[in-house]
Scaffold this motif. Structure first.
Motif: not given
Length: 124
Positions: A4, A6, A8-9, A29, A44-49
């Protein structure tokens, strides 16, 4: 098994954006998605890393492998990010030989996290 990538969007890279879709992380992204994921990789876009000081940030992870977090990524880095993700997915443990990693992965690493095993074993 699939690795995956990831992204951070929500990464702003110190910029102010009224429209969240214009944030550098969201743009990265979209650029990665437009190019398409390599074999055995999903994006996979995620809201915060939680790598705000090093945004735009990405992470590579797969069960049983080391996880990597990279920062200071840009839309222009998309081809190298995808090449690095493909190399990562092709390894048995997530350890891509140093010289085979894209330069951005060699120079912009934020963290390397050991593979997790369940149940977690106590350190000896």
């Amino acid at each position: 098994m699939t690795a995956t990538l990831y992204v951070c969007t929500t990464c702003k890279v110190g910029e102010v954006h009224e429209d969240d879709s214009q944030r550098p992380g969201a743009q990265l992204y979209r650029a990665l998605e437009a190019r398409g994921a390599p074999k055995d990789v999903k994006i996979v876009g995620v809201e915060c890393l939680s790598a705000c000081k090093t945004g735009a940030a990405i992470a590579l992870s797969q069960p049983g492998k080391w996880t990597y977090v990279y920062g200071h990524m840009t839309v222009d880095d998309a081809p190298d990010i995808l090449a690095g993700a493909a190399a990562y997915a092709a390894t048995p443990d997530g350890l891509v030989p140093w010289r085979e990693r894209p330069v951005i992965f060699r120079k912009q690493s934020v963290a390397r996290i050991p593979a997790f095993t369940l149940p977690l074993e106590a350190a000896e």
